[in-house]
Design a protein around this motif. Sequence first.
Motif, PDB file in Angstrom:
ATOM      1  N   GLU A 143      37.322  27.491  44.187  1.00  0.00           N
ATOM      2  CA  GLU A 143      37.761  27.646  42.796  1.00  0.00           C
ATOM      3  C   GLU A 143      38.647  26.475  42.375  1.00  0.00           C
ATOM      4  O   GLU A 143      38.478  25.907  41.279  1.00  0.00           O
ATOM      5  CB  GLU A 143      38.522  28.965  42.643  1.00  0.00           C
ATOM      6  N   GLN A 144      39.586  26.099  43.238  1.00  0.00           N
ATOM      7  CA  GLN A 144      40.456  24.982  42.914  1.00  0.00           C
ATOM      8  C   GLN A 144      39.657  23.684  42.783  1.00  0.00           C
ATOM      9  O   GLN A 144      39.939  22.856  41.918  1.00  0.00           O
ATOM     10  CB  GLN A 144      41.538  24.836  43.986  1.00  0.00           C
ATOM     11  N   ARG A 145      38.662  23.505  43.654  1.00  0.00           N
ATOM     12  CA  ARG A 145      37.849  22.290  43.578  1.00  0.00           C
ATOM     13  C   ARG A 145      37.067  22.228  42.275  1.00  0.00           C
ATOM     14  O   ARG A 145      36.975  21.172  41.627  1.00  0.00           O
ATOM     15  CB  ARG A 145      36.886  22.230  44.760  1.00  0.00           C
ATOM     16  N   GLN A 146      36.497  23.365  41.882  1.00  0.00           N
ATOM     17  CA  GLN A 146      35.753  23.390  40.630  1.00  0.00           C
ATOM     18  C   GLN A 146      36.656  23.106  39.430  1.00  0.00           C
ATOM     19  O   GLN A 146      36.270  22.374  38.517  1.00  0.00           O
ATOM     20  CB  GLN A 146      35.071  24.754  40.467  1.00  0.00           C
ATOM     21  N   GLU A 255      40.476  16.338  49.328  1.00  0.00           N
ATOM     22  CA  GLU A 255      40.891  17.289  50.358  1.00  0.00           C
ATOM     23  C   GLU A 255      40.264  18.657  50.142  1.00  0.00           C
ATOM     24  O   GLU A 255      40.084  19.425  51.081  1.00  0.00           O
ATOM     25  CB  GLU A 255      42.420  17.421  50.379  1.00  0.00           C
ATOM     26  N   SER A 256      39.963  18.994  48.897  1.00  0.00           N
ATOM     27  CA  SER A 256      39.383  20.310  48.615  1.00  0.00           C
ATOM     28  C   SER A 256      37.869  20.331  48.776  1.00  0.00           C
ATOM     29  O   SER A 256      37.256  21.375  48.694  1.00  0.00           O
ATOM     30  CB  SER A 256      39.755  20.738  47.186  1.00  0.00           C
ATOM     31  N   PHE A 257      37.238  19.137  48.975  1.00  0.00           N
ATOM     32  CA  PHE A 257      35.787  19.094  49.170  1.00  0.00           C
ATOM     33  C   PHE A 257      35.432  19.624  50.549  1.00  0.00           C
ATOM     34  O   PHE A 257      36.200  19.514  51.495  1.00  0.00           O
ATOM     35  CB  PHE A 257      35.282  17.659  49.049  1.00  0.00           C
ATOM     36  N   LYS A 258      34.247  20.186  50.666  1.00  0.00           N
ATOM     37  CA  LYS A 258      33.720  20.562  51.965  1.00  0.00           C
ATOM     38  C   LYS A 258      33.248  19.309  52.696  1.00  0.00           C
ATOM     39  O   LYS A 258      32.995  18.270  52.093  1.00  0.00           O
ATOM     40  CB  LYS A 258      32.556  21.546  51.820  1.00  0.00           C
ATOM     41  N   LYS A 259      33.134  19.422  54.010  1.00  0.00           N
ATOM     42  CA  LYS A 259      32.765  18.256  54.796  1.00  0.00           C
ATOM     43  C   LYS A 259      31.360  17.777  54.444  1.00  0.00           C
ATOM     44  O   LYS A 259      31.104  16.568  54.369  1.00  0.00           O
ATOM     45  CB  LYS A 259      32.854  18.596  56.281  1.00  0.00           C
ATOM     46  N   THR A 260      30.431  18.706  54.203  1.00  0.00           N
ATOM     47  CA  THR A 260      29.074  18.302  53.835  1.00  0.00           C
ATOM     48  C   THR A 260      29.065  17.528  52.516  1.00  0.00           C
ATOM     49  O   THR A 260      28.345  16.536  52.359  1.00  0.00           O
ATOM     50  CB  THR A 260      28.187  19.545  53.717  1.00  0.00           C
ATOM     51  N   LEU A 281      36.750  10.989  56.622  1.00  0.00           N
ATOM     52  CA  LEU A 281      35.894  10.829  55.450  1.00  0.00           C
ATOM     53  C   LEU A 281      36.723  10.612  54.190  1.00  0.00           C
ATOM     54  O   LEU A 281      36.430   9.729  53.368  1.00  0.00           O
ATOM     55  CB  LEU A 281      35.002  12.063  55.293  1.00  0.00           C
ATOM     56  N   VAL A 282      37.782  11.426  54.022  1.00  0.00           N
ATOM     57  CA  VAL A 282      38.643  11.283  52.833  1.00  0.00           C
ATOM     58  C   VAL A 282      39.255   9.895  52.787  1.00  0.00           C
ATOM     59  O   VAL A 282      39.252   9.219  51.763  1.00  0.00           O
ATOM     60  CB  VAL A 282      39.734  12.372  52.848  1.00  0.00           C
ATOM     61  N   ASP A 283      39.757   9.403  53.921  1.00  0.00           N
ATOM     62  CA  ASP A 283      40.402   8.089  53.968  1.00  0.00           C
ATOM     63  C   ASP A 283      39.391   6.972  53.708  1.00  0.00           C
ATOM     64  O   ASP A 283      39.668   6.036  52.953  1.00  0.00           O
ATOM     65  CB  ASP A 283      41.052   7.903  55.351  1.00  0.00           C
ATOM     66  N   ALA A 284      38.178   7.086  54.288  1.00  0.00           N
ATOM     67  CA  ALA A 284      37.178   6.042  54.101  1.00  0.00           C
ATOM     68  C   ALA A 284      36.704   5.972  52.652  1.00  0.00           C
ATOM     69  O   ALA A 284      36.540   4.881  52.084  1.00  0.00           O
ATOM     70  CB  ALA A 284      35.995   6.294  55.032  1.00  0.00           C
ATOM     71  N   ILE A 285      36.489   7.131  52.024  1.00  0.00           N
ATOM     72  CA  ILE A 285      36.048   7.147  50.619  1.00  0.00           C
ATOM     73  C   ILE A 285      37.126   6.570  49.708  1.00  0.00           C
ATOM     74  O   ILE A 285      36.852   5.801  48.785  1.00  0.00           O
ATOM     75  CB  ILE A 285      35.671   8.567  50.214  1.00  0.00           C
ATOM     76  N   ALA A 286      38.401   6.921  49.981  1.00  0.00           N
ATOM     77  CA  ALA A 286      39.501   6.410  49.154  1.00  0.00           C
ATOM     78  C   ALA A 286      39.610   4.896  49.297  1.00  0.00           C
ATOM     79  O   ALA A 286      39.797   4.176  48.306  1.00  0.00           O
ATOM     80  CB  ALA A 286      40.809   7.077  49.577  1.00  0.00           C
TER      81      ALA A 286
END
Length: 292
Positions: A143-146, A255-260, A281-286
Amino acid sequence: MSVSESIRTGLKEMPSNAAWLASQALHPGDTKKPTGRRSSSDGGKFRIDAAPAAGDSVDVRMQRAREAGESAREAEDRAVQAAMAARDRSEYARQVSEQGRARVEQVQSQTTREVEQRVAEAEKAAKEAIERERQAAEEEAEEQRQEAQAEVESETEEAQQEAEEAQARAAELVEDAAQKLAQAKQLADEAARVAREAAEQAHREAQQLAEEAEHQASEAEARVKAAEQIGEQAAATGRQTVRELKRDSANGGLESFKKTELIELANSIGIEGQSMSKAELVDAIAKASSKR
């Protein structure tokens, strides 16, 4: 007299014989036979006073000897029975002890099974509670992610609209500059024509006018180039704004995204994220967003 002595001797040894029989009943392996009379410390239970009284006849003495023998046999029977009863009690005590040990082992086995069962039930309940908490946390995170995604999309759309408006204004400025340049060229052409038609004496003045016209044309071209640069800067600023918004979204909401979802996002920007953890993944995308 010899018979009386034998009887008297047998009566004297009978208490020790009874004690030996009792010990045989309690301890069958003990073959050692006690000897001698029992002392006065026995309480006189089997003590027989064989000393004849003065003036007793042989018949009286024989009668007393028979009575004493009968009493000794009865005492011996009682001793043997007591010994056998003691042996039976000992056997019963042994059986009770064995039954008690068996009962203790049974109770221990039963309590061990009960403890294992209760521990298993507690572990099962704990796993179920953890699963419920995990599902609730995932639903709340979704819900928070949406909500964050909706806010980011709204802000991105607004920024895109502002960038498009800025580009439109820049295009208008470029068009206005182009018109002014055309007018300047036209004026320059007219000035050159007037200068060519001027008299010989006005040639220098006409040339000066022509140079001024060319200078004005150069300035007009410079303004056109400046206007084009302004338009490019405005477009670049718009793109930069979009990138900044996307990077802010990645830093604040990844951080609120799922790993997939993070893996799909990483693949879309050229990052192989299959073997990475969620934090990597979060660090690489940022980092990739900041470089872009």
